[in-house]
Design a protein around this motif. Structure first.
Motif, mmCIF file in Angstrom:
data_model
loop_
_atom_site.group_PDB
_atom_site.id
_atom_site.type_symbol
_atom_site.label_atom_id
_atom_site.label_comp_id
_atom_site.label_asym_id
_atom_site.label_seq_id
_atom_site.Cartn_x
_atom_site.Cartn_y
_atom_site.Cartn_z
ATOM 1 N N ILE A 259 -40.397 -17.051 62.392
ATOM 2 C CA ILE A 259 -39.662 -17.309 63.632
ATOM 3 C C ILE A 259 -38.431 -16.427 63.806
ATOM 4 O O ILE A 259 -37.466 -16.810 64.472
ATOM 5 C CB ILE A 259 -39.251 -18.808 63.693
ATOM 6 C CG1 ILE A 259 -38.614 -19.208 62.370
ATOM 7 C CG2 ILE A 259 -40.458 -19.683 64.011
ATOM 8 C CD1 ILE A 259 -38.045 -20.580 62.361
ATOM 9 N N ASP A 260 -38.480 -15.214 63.272
ATOM 10 C CA ASP A 260 -37.319 -14.323 63.409
ATOM 11 C C ASP A 260 -36.836 -14.163 64.855
ATOM 12 O O ASP A 260 -35.624 -14.244 65.104
ATOM 13 C CB ASP A 260 -37.619 -12.938 62.825
ATOM 14 C CG ASP A 260 -37.547 -12.929 61.309
ATOM 15 O OD1 ASP A 260 -37.937 -13.950 60.715
ATOM 16 O OD2 ASP A 260 -37.114 -11.919 60.730
ATOM 17 N N PRO A 261 -37.728 -13.903 65.816
ATOM 18 C CA PRO A 261 -37.232 -13.679 67.177
ATOM 19 C C PRO A 261 -36.414 -14.867 67.707
ATOM 20 O O PRO A 261 -35.422 -14.692 68.413
ATOM 21 C CB PRO A 261 -38.511 -13.492 68.000
ATOM 22 C CG PRO A 261 -39.523 -13.012 66.999
ATOM 23 C CD PRO A 261 -39.184 -13.731 65.725
ATOM 24 N N LEU A 262 -36.844 -16.068 67.326
ATOM 25 C CA LEU A 262 -36.155 -17.272 67.784
ATOM 26 C C LEU A 262 -34.708 -17.322 67.275
ATOM 27 O O LEU A 262 -33.782 -17.670 68.006
ATOM 28 C CB LEU A 262 -36.943 -18.465 67.232
ATOM 29 C CG LEU A 262 -36.925 -19.788 67.937
ATOM 30 C CD1 LEU A 262 -37.338 -19.638 69.382
ATOM 31 C CD2 LEU A 262 -37.887 -20.754 67.223
ATOM 32 N N LEU A 263 -34.524 -16.961 66.025
ATOM 33 C CA LEU A 263 -33.206 -17.122 65.411
ATOM 34 C C LEU A 263 -32.364 -15.846 65.419
ATOM 35 O O LEU A 263 -31.148 -15.909 65.268
ATOM 36 C CB LEU A 263 -33.350 -17.619 63.965
ATOM 37 C CG LEU A 263 -33.944 -19.022 63.826
ATOM 38 C CD1 LEU A 263 -34.068 -19.427 62.365
ATOM 39 C CD2 LEU A 263 -33.084 -20.053 64.554
ATOM 40 N N LEU B 43 -47.807 -23.267 55.855
ATOM 41 C CA LEU B 43 -47.273 -23.921 54.656
ATOM 42 C C LEU B 43 -45.765 -24.083 54.765
ATOM 43 O O LEU B 43 -45.179 -24.963 54.151
ATOM 44 C CB LEU B 43 -47.621 -23.096 53.422
ATOM 45 C CG LEU B 43 -49.126 -22.982 53.148
ATOM 46 C CD1 LEU B 43 -49.377 -22.078 51.955
ATOM 47 C CD2 LEU B 43 -49.738 -24.358 52.913
ATOM 48 N N TYR B 44 -45.135 -23.201 55.542
ATOM 49 C CA TYR B 44 -43.685 -23.302 55.757
ATOM 50 C C TYR B 44 -43.319 -22.525 57.022
ATOM 51 O O TYR B 44 -44.138 -21.746 57.531
ATOM 52 C CB TYR B 44 -42.896 -22.792 54.541
ATOM 53 C CG TYR B 44 -43.219 -21.381 54.098
ATOM 54 C CD1 TYR B 44 -42.645 -20.276 54.718
ATOM 55 C CD2 TYR B 44 -44.111 -21.150 53.057
ATOM 56 C CE1 TYR B 44 -42.942 -18.980 54.315
ATOM 57 C CE2 TYR B 44 -44.428 -19.850 52.646
ATOM 58 C CZ TYR B 44 -43.832 -18.771 53.282
ATOM 59 O OH TYR B 44 -44.132 -17.495 52.888
ATOM 60 N N MET B 45 -42.103 -22.735 57.518
ATOM 61 C CA MET B 45 -41.546 -21.890 58.591
ATOM 62 C C MET B 45 -40.611 -20.906 57.905
ATOM 63 O O MET B 45 -39.934 -21.280 56.943
ATOM 64 C CB MET B 45 -40.726 -22.726 59.580
ATOM 65 C CG MET B 45 -41.576 -23.511 60.555
ATOM 66 S SD MET B 45 -40.536 -24.342 61.780
ATOM 67 C CE MET B 45 -40.086 -25.813 60.883
ATOM 68 N N ALA B 46 -40.555 -19.663 58.399
ATOM 69 C CA ALA B 46 -39.756 -18.666 57.686
ATOM 70 C C ALA B 46 -38.964 -17.786 58.628
ATOM 71 O O ALA B 46 -39.375 -17.518 59.760
ATOM 72 C CB ALA B 46 -40.659 -17.779 56.834
ATOM 73 N N VAL B 47 -37.832 -17.332 58.102
ATOM 74 C CA VAL B 47 -37.008 -16.387 58.860
ATOM 75 C C VAL B 47 -36.327 -15.434 57.885
ATOM 76 O O VAL B 47 -36.025 -15.802 56.745
ATOM 77 C CB VAL B 47 -35.949 -17.137 59.694
ATOM 78 C CG1 VAL B 47 -34.892 -17.804 58.798
ATOM 79 C CG2 VAL B 47 -35.275 -16.202 60.702
ATOM 80 N N SER B 48 -36.124 -14.196 58.318
ATOM 81 C CA SER B 48 -35.235 -13.324 57.557
ATOM 82 C C SER B 48 -33.896 -13.349 58.279
ATOM 83 O O SER B 48 -33.842 -13.367 59.508
ATOM 84 C CB SER B 48 -35.786 -11.896 57.472
ATOM 85 O OG SER B 48 -35.658 -11.238 58.707
ATOM 86 N N MET C 99 -34.845 -16.028 54.133
ATOM 87 C CA MET C 99 -34.798 -14.772 53.379
ATOM 88 C C MET C 99 -33.535 -14.063 53.854
ATOM 89 O O MET C 99 -33.484 -13.539 54.971
ATOM 90 C CB MET C 99 -36.060 -13.965 53.663
ATOM 91 C CG MET C 99 -37.327 -14.811 53.391
ATOM 92 S SD MET C 99 -38.858 -14.034 53.890
ATOM 93 C CE MET C 99 -38.894 -12.664 52.762
ATOM 94 N N ILE C 100 -32.532 -14.075 53.001
ATOM 95 C CA ILE C 100 -31.183 -13.740 53.476
ATOM 96 C C ILE C 100 -30.679 -12.412 52.902
ATOM 97 O O ILE C 100 -30.806 -12.153 51.703
ATOM 98 C CB ILE C 100 -30.204 -14.862 53.065
ATOM 99 C CG1 ILE C 100 -30.763 -16.234 53.516
ATOM 100 C CG2 ILE C 100 -28.817 -14.630 53.676
ATOM 101 C CD1 ILE C 100 -30.002 -17.413 52.947
ATOM 102 N N GLY C 101 -30.071 -11.611 53.782
ATOM 103 C CA GLY C 101 -29.388 -10.413 53.284
ATOM 104 C C GLY C 101 -29.825 -9.095 53.895
ATOM 105 O O GLY C 101 -29.441 -8.040 53.403
ATOM 106 N N VAL C 102 -30.629 -9.156 54.978
ATOM 107 C CA VAL C 102 -31.117 -7.895 55.574
ATOM 108 C C VAL C 102 -30.101 -7.315 56.554
ATOM 109 O O VAL C 102 -29.488 -8.040 57.339
ATOM 110 C CB VAL C 102 -32.384 -8.133 56.432
ATOM 111 C CG1 VAL C 102 -33.132 -6.835 56.657
ATOM 112 C CG2 VAL C 102 -33.252 -9.188 55.841
#
Ligand code: REL
Ligand code: ZN
Length: 420
Positions: free
Chosen positions: A172-176, A219-224, A259-262
């Motif tokens: 869900i990167d675009p969302l956040l 299995l999960y929701m994910a974001v960088s 996924m933090i730090g980009v």
């Protein structure tokens, strides 16, 4: 059987890490039914964005535009010449290509790219998927599934048949991260949202998430997240996390992976190869996981400097599961250091590695290389235990390694491993 000597111990641990099937919890791979999204073959391997960045370092004469105008095969030729012929391929990403070609039984002594290409032309995608998963000993691959990508959405909507070896993760990167441009995409999909989050927007975002959870069974929701990710904060991102992601994760009973730090696009001319990293504030992780103790968080951080404090934060919060040595950390020296430190602080309550593969064939090298290091670290840890007087049963070691290579993930999800 009880292990009697340290030699036996080393041999058994090394062999068990080598032969235990893996659940790969984060990749960018796709099942065959996703068509062009599934990448494989030597030209894809050579044009992996890690190698593009490395090529430009040796080619000050090459303009970015000239490179991007080349066909994929021409780009691959240029990368092969620069990184494998004009120099020795010992960077981790280059060594990866060598490991893959070698594991496929191709003749490395000839360095004949055309011969390698001929091999890939002779195999079908479906046979190749079987071959790679078997050779890499990977039983399950978690994809990265983007409901904002029109091509991928089409695949889901047409009910592309599902391969049980490839499971979904709702990304869900675009969302956040890009709400300013993504709200209109939600609107196009029929959700009544507005840019300023007014009216029923937050409820509609929740509906969007629940619809895609129903469709993908992720299995999960994910974001960088960027390295300056802050929590709490007066921002669109944090409002959507608090009012949409967290309640939906709770209700669906799935973790939220951060996924933090980009630092995206520090050199946009490099496209996918142009992202970098920065140190992040562990306080943000600490605050969000302790605020929502009934929600599960999978967390990986990109900066080496954050690894120790992340492991300590996991000690304090059992709803936080640390995973993988992500991206720029996926190098032997760093995997070893990080894995050692995590096992010392967290025992086996960690997911030591994920592959992040973008190209199917990479499963061979990412897992071969990581298994060797995880095996080495475990030999040391069990060896220290042995010296301290603890005697281990083979069955106990097998259990521990199965946990590290997948069991911990499935138990955290609270789901049986479908491939067990
Ligand atoms: O999932 C991500 O955001 C990253 O892993 C990727 O964007 C990155 O480009 C990937 O190739 C890293 O290994
Ligand atoms: Zn990734």
């Amino acid at each position: 059987m009880t292990i009697a000597t340290k030699e036996q111990l080393t041999a058994f641990v090394t062999e068990t890490v080598r032969t235990t099937p893996v659940t790969d919890i984060h990749t960018h791979l796709f099942a065959e039914s996703f068509g062009d999204l599934l990448l494989w073959g030597v030209d894809e391997l050579l044009t992996y964005h890690y190698l593009i960045a490395e090529t430009f370092r040796f080619r000050p004469d090459l303009s970015y535009d000239a490179f991007w105008q080349l066909s994929k095969q021409e780009q691959a030729d240029l990368i092969w010449q620069t990184l494998f012929i004009d120099h020795s391929p010992y960077s981790e990403a280059c060594r990866g290509v060598v490991t893959v070609l070698n594991r496929l039984g191709l003749d490395l002594s000839k360095r004949d790219l055309e011969e390698y290409r001929a091999y890939f032309r002779s195999v079908s995608a479906s046979d190749y998927i079987d071959r790679i998963l078997k050779l890499a000993n990977v039983k399950t691959v978690v994809m990265t599934n983007d409901p904002f990508d029109a091509y991928e959405r089409g695949k889901w909507e047409s009910g592309a048949s599902q391969d049980p070896r490839f499971l979904a993760a709702l990304r869900i990167d675009p969302l956040l991260n890009l709400w300013d441009s993504s709200w209109s995409k939600l609107k196009e999909q029929g959700y009544e949202v507005s840019a300023d989050l007014s009216g029923g927007t937050l409820a509609e975002i929740r509906r969007f998430l629940k619809d895609w959870i129903a469709r993908m069974n992720p299995l999960y929701m994910a974001v960088s997240l960027p390295n300056d990710f802050a929590y709490p904060e007066d921002s669109v991102r944090v409002r959507i996390i608090d009012e949409c992601i967290v309640p939906v994760a709770r209700e669906a009973g799935i973790p939220f992976a951060m996924m933090i730090g980009v630092k995206r696009k520090v050199n946009p001319s490099l496209k996918d190869a142009g992202d970098s990293l920065g140190k992040s504030d562990i306080g943000a992780v600490e605050r969000i996981v302790s605020k929502y103790q009934d929600v599960k968080f999978l967390v990986t951080m990109l900066s080496r400097e954050n690894q120790h404090e992340l492991a300590v934060t996991a000690r304090k919060n059992r709803n936080l599961l640390v995973f993988g040595c992500w991206w720029f950390l996926n190098n032997p020296s760093l995997i070893e250091e990080i894995t050692r430190m995590r096992l010392e602080l967290l025992g086996g309550s960690v997911i030591p590695q994920h592959s992040d593969c973008r190209i199917l064939d990479q499963l061979l090298y990412k897992w071969d290389h990581s298994r060797a290091i995880i095996g080495k670290v475990l030999c040391d840890k069990y060896g220290d235990l042995f010296d301290a007087g603890w005697r281990l049963e083979e069955e106990e070691i097998r259990r521990d390694i199965e946990d590290l290579l997948g069991g911990v993930f499935w138990k955290f999800l609270g789901k049986p491993d479908p491939a067990a």
